[in-house]
Design a protein around this motif. Structure first.
Motif, PDB file in Angstrom:
ATOM      1  N   LEU A   1      53.526  27.157  70.685  1.00  0.00           N
ATOM      2  CA  LEU A   1      53.268  26.550  71.934  1.00  0.00           C
ATOM      3  C   LEU A   1      53.166  25.079  71.620  1.00  0.00           C
ATOM      4  CD1 LEU A   1      52.821  27.008  74.800  1.00  0.00           C
ATOM      5  CD2 LEU A   1      50.448  27.302  74.541  1.00  0.00           C
ATOM      6  N   SER A   2      52.217  24.566  70.807  1.00  0.00           N
ATOM      7  CA  SER A   2      52.143  23.274  70.602  1.00  0.00           C
ATOM      8  C   SER A   2      53.411  22.335  70.218  1.00  0.00           C
ATOM      9  CB  SER A   2      51.081  22.932  69.312  1.00  0.00           C
ATOM     10  OG  SER A   2      49.947  23.516  69.836  1.00  0.00           O
ATOM     11  N   VAL A   3      54.409  23.033  69.426  1.00  0.00           N
ATOM     12  CA  VAL A   3      55.627  22.388  69.338  1.00  0.00           C
ATOM     13  C   VAL A   3      56.385  22.435  70.605  1.00  0.00           C
ATOM     14  CG1 VAL A   3      57.691  22.910  67.780  1.00  0.00           C
ATOM     15  CG2 VAL A   3      55.485  23.221  66.873  1.00  0.00           C
ATOM     16  N   VAL A   4      56.448  23.382  71.455  1.00  0.00           N
ATOM     17  CA  VAL A   4      57.048  23.442  72.509  1.00  0.00           C
ATOM     18  C   VAL A   4      56.740  22.299  73.350  1.00  0.00           C
ATOM     19  CG1 VAL A   4      57.805  24.689  74.478  1.00  0.00           C
ATOM     20  CG2 VAL A   4      57.947  25.735  72.219  1.00  0.00           C
ATOM     21  N   LEU A   5      55.590  22.198  73.394  1.00  0.00           N
ATOM     22  CA  LEU A   5      54.967  21.047  74.297  1.00  0.00           C
ATOM     23  C   LEU A   5      55.086  19.686  73.714  1.00  0.00           C
ATOM     24  CD1 LEU A   5      51.583  22.565  75.405  1.00  0.00           C
ATOM     25  CD2 LEU A   5      53.568  22.108  76.876  1.00  0.00           C
ATOM     26  N   LEU A   6      55.140  19.640  72.569  1.00  0.00           N
ATOM     27  CA  LEU A   6      55.378  18.437  71.879  1.00  0.00           C
ATOM     28  C   LEU A   6      56.771  17.957  71.880  1.00  0.00           C
ATOM     29  CD1 LEU A   6      54.462  15.658  70.118  1.00  0.00           C
ATOM     30  CD2 LEU A   6      55.080  17.189  68.054  1.00  0.00           C
ATOM     31  N   LEU A   7      57.843  18.870  71.537  1.00  0.00           N
ATOM     32  CA  LEU A   7      59.282  18.703  71.857  1.00  0.00           C
ATOM     33  C   LEU A   7      59.616  18.293  73.109  1.00  0.00           C
ATOM     34  CD1 LEU A   7      60.668  21.343  69.536  1.00  0.00           C
ATOM     35  CD2 LEU A   7      60.564  18.866  69.009  1.00  0.00           C
ATOM     36  N   ALA A   8      58.807  19.028  74.163  1.00  0.00           N
ATOM     37  CA  ALA A   8      59.283  18.860  75.661  1.00  0.00           C
ATOM     38  C   ALA A   8      59.025  17.410  75.780  1.00  0.00           C
ATOM     39  CB  ALA A   8      58.591  19.652  76.337  1.00  0.00           C
ATOM     40  N   ILE A   9      57.814  16.970  75.680  1.00  0.00           N
ATOM     41  CA  ILE A   9      57.559  15.545  75.596  1.00  0.00           C
ATOM     42  C   ILE A   9      58.399  14.471  75.219  1.00  0.00           C
ATOM     43  CG2 ILE A   9      55.486  13.915  75.439  1.00  0.00           C
ATOM     44  CD1 ILE A   9      53.563  16.073  75.842  1.00  0.00           C
ATOM     45  N   ILE A  10      58.621  14.641  73.924  1.00  0.00           N
ATOM     46  CA  ILE A  10      59.665  13.819  73.118  1.00  0.00           C
ATOM     47  C   ILE A  10      60.854  13.914  73.952  1.00  0.00           C
ATOM     48  CG2 ILE A  10      60.918  13.472  71.126  1.00  0.00           C
ATOM     49  CD1 ILE A  10      58.209  14.477  69.474  1.00  0.00           C
ATOM     50  N   MET A  11      61.281  14.981  74.117  1.00  0.00           N
ATOM     51  CA  MET A  11      62.589  15.132  75.008  1.00  0.00           C
ATOM     52  C   MET A  11      62.572  14.343  76.118  1.00  0.00           C
ATOM     53  SD  MET A  11      65.192  18.202  75.693  1.00  0.00           S
ATOM     54  CE  MET A  11      64.292  18.905  77.104  1.00  0.00           C
ATOM     55  N   ALA A  12      61.556  14.517  76.850  1.00  0.00           N
ATOM     56  CA  ALA A  12      61.699  13.711  78.252  1.00  0.00           C
ATOM     57  C   ALA A  12      61.539  12.379  78.028  1.00  0.00           C
ATOM     58  CB  ALA A  12      60.442  14.095  79.033  1.00  0.00           C
ATOM     59  N   VAL A  13      60.862  11.767  77.229  1.00  0.00           N
ATOM     60  CA  VAL A  13      60.739  10.445  76.863  1.00  0.00           C
ATOM     61  C   VAL A  13      62.029   9.761  76.495  1.00  0.00           C
ATOM     62  CG1 VAL A  13      59.712   8.571  75.516  1.00  0.00           C
ATOM     63  CG2 VAL A  13      58.116  10.156  76.420  1.00  0.00           C
ATOM     64  N   LEU A  14      62.746  10.592  75.567  1.00  0.00           N
ATOM     65  CA  LEU A  14      64.148  10.156  74.999  1.00  0.00           C
ATOM     66  C   LEU A  14      65.005  10.201  76.347  1.00  0.00           C
ATOM     67  CD1 LEU A  14      64.028  11.818  71.585  1.00  0.00           C
ATOM     68  CD2 LEU A  14      63.893   9.251  71.979  1.00  0.00           C
ATOM     69  N   ILE A  15      65.082  11.116  76.953  1.00  0.00           N
ATOM     70  CA  ILE A  15      65.901  11.053  78.026  1.00  0.00           C
ATOM     71  C   ILE A  15      65.617   9.914  79.156  1.00  0.00           C
ATOM     72  CG2 ILE A  15      66.602  12.410  80.247  1.00  0.00           C
ATOM     73  CD1 ILE A  15      66.251  14.951  78.592  1.00  0.00           C
ATOM     74  N   ARG A  16      64.417   9.698  79.678  1.00  0.00           N
ATOM     75  CA  ARG A  16      64.145   8.566  80.548  1.00  0.00           C
ATOM     76  C   ARG A  16      64.524   7.228  79.901  1.00  0.00           C
ATOM     77  NH1 ARG A  16      60.386   8.942  84.700  1.00  0.00           N
ATOM     78  NH2 ARG A  16      59.645   6.727  83.968  1.00  0.00           N
ATOM     79  N   GLY A  17      64.491   7.116  78.428  1.00  0.00           N
ATOM     80  CA  GLY A  17      64.764   6.080  77.761  1.00  0.00           C
ATOM     81  C   GLY A  17      66.182   5.866  77.592  1.00  0.00           C
TER      82      GLY A  17
ATOM     83  N   GLY B   1      69.250  11.770  66.389  1.00  0.00           N
ATOM     84  CA  GLY B   1      67.980  12.107  66.195  1.00  0.00           C
ATOM     85  C   GLY B   1      67.252  12.991  67.615  1.00  0.00           C
ATOM     86  N   PRO B   2      67.477  12.253  68.616  1.00  0.00           N
ATOM     87  CA  PRO B   2      66.927  13.107  69.664  1.00  0.00           C
ATOM     88  C   PRO B   2      67.702  14.351  70.202  1.00  0.00           C
ATOM     89  CG  PRO B   2      67.250  10.831  70.277  1.00  0.00           C
ATOM     90  CD  PRO B   2      67.794  10.960  68.959  1.00  0.00           C
ATOM     91  N   ALA B   3      68.884  14.415  70.003  1.00  0.00           N
ATOM     92  CA  ALA B   3      69.378  15.738  70.028  1.00  0.00           C
ATOM     93  C   ALA B   3      69.151  16.836  69.343  1.00  0.00           C
ATOM     94  CB  ALA B   3      71.173  15.379  69.675  1.00  0.00           C
ATOM     95  N   ILE B   4      68.709  16.455  67.892  1.00  0.00           N
ATOM     96  CA  ILE B   4      68.235  17.610  67.175  1.00  0.00           C
ATOM     97  C   ILE B   4      66.714  18.123  67.848  1.00  0.00           C
ATOM     98  CG2 ILE B   4      66.982  17.950  65.008  1.00  0.00           C
ATOM     99  CD1 ILE B   4      69.058  15.909  63.793  1.00  0.00           C
ATOM    100  N   VAL B   5      66.051  16.980  68.390  1.00  0.00           N
ATOM    101  CA  VAL B   5      64.777  17.266  69.186  1.00  0.00           C
ATOM    102  C   VAL B   5      64.989  18.313  70.239  1.00  0.00           C
ATOM    103  CG1 VAL B   5      62.890  16.727  70.466  1.00  0.00           C
ATOM    104  CG2 VAL B   5      63.651  15.574  68.292  1.00  0.00           C
ATOM    105  N   ALA B   6      66.178  18.017  70.962  1.00  0.00           N
ATOM    106  CA  ALA B   6      66.630  18.699  72.248  1.00  0.00           C
ATOM    107  C   ALA B   6      67.159  20.211  71.794  1.00  0.00           C
ATOM    108  CB  ALA B   6      67.702  18.162  72.939  1.00  0.00           C
ATOM    109  N   ILE B   7      67.829  20.335  70.712  1.00  0.00           N
ATOM    110  CA  ILE B   7      68.283  21.822  70.029  1.00  0.00           C
ATOM    111  C   ILE B   7      67.176  22.424  69.836  1.00  0.00           C
ATOM    112  CG2 ILE B   7      69.515  22.563  68.233  1.00  0.00           C
ATOM    113  CD1 ILE B   7      71.441  20.178  68.416  1.00  0.00           C
ATOM    114  N   LEU B   8      66.054  21.934  68.958  1.00  0.00           N
ATOM    115  CA  LEU B   8      65.032  22.744  68.481  1.00  0.00           C
ATOM    116  C   LEU B   8      64.321  23.109  69.801  1.00  0.00           C
ATOM    117  CD1 LEU B   8      63.587  20.470  65.597  1.00  0.00           C
ATOM    118  CD2 LEU B   8      64.684  22.916  65.629  1.00  0.00           C
TER     119      LEU B   8
END
Length: 64
Positions: free
Chosen positions: A5-21, A27-34
């Motif tokens: 659950l922590s990993v899912v939340l962390l990856l969701a936050i990272i993905m949201a920041v990367l998409i907004r940026g 690298g961010p694509a790997i985060v999105a895939i995970l």
């Protein structure tokens, strides 16, 4: 459960920041895939989950 659950939340936050940026590159694509594997619980998700759990266990065993 708590680690995944922590990993899912962390990856969701990272993905949201990367998409907004606007910098969705390799690298961010790997985060999105995970994130997708954990979120959708595909057949490959248990393998990714085991891999990340083994990384978490390895980091936990490091003593400074």
């Amino acid at each position: 459960m708590a680690i995944s659950l922590s990993v899912v939340l962390l990856l969701a936050i990272i993905m949201a920041v990367l998409i907004r940026g606007g910098s969705l590159k390799a690298g961010p694509a790997i985060v999105a895939i995970l994130f997708g594997f954990f979120l959708a619980s595909t057949n490959m998700a248990p393998s990714v989950n085991r891999f990340l759990n083994s990384i978490a266990d390895t980091i936990n065993q490091i003593s400074f």
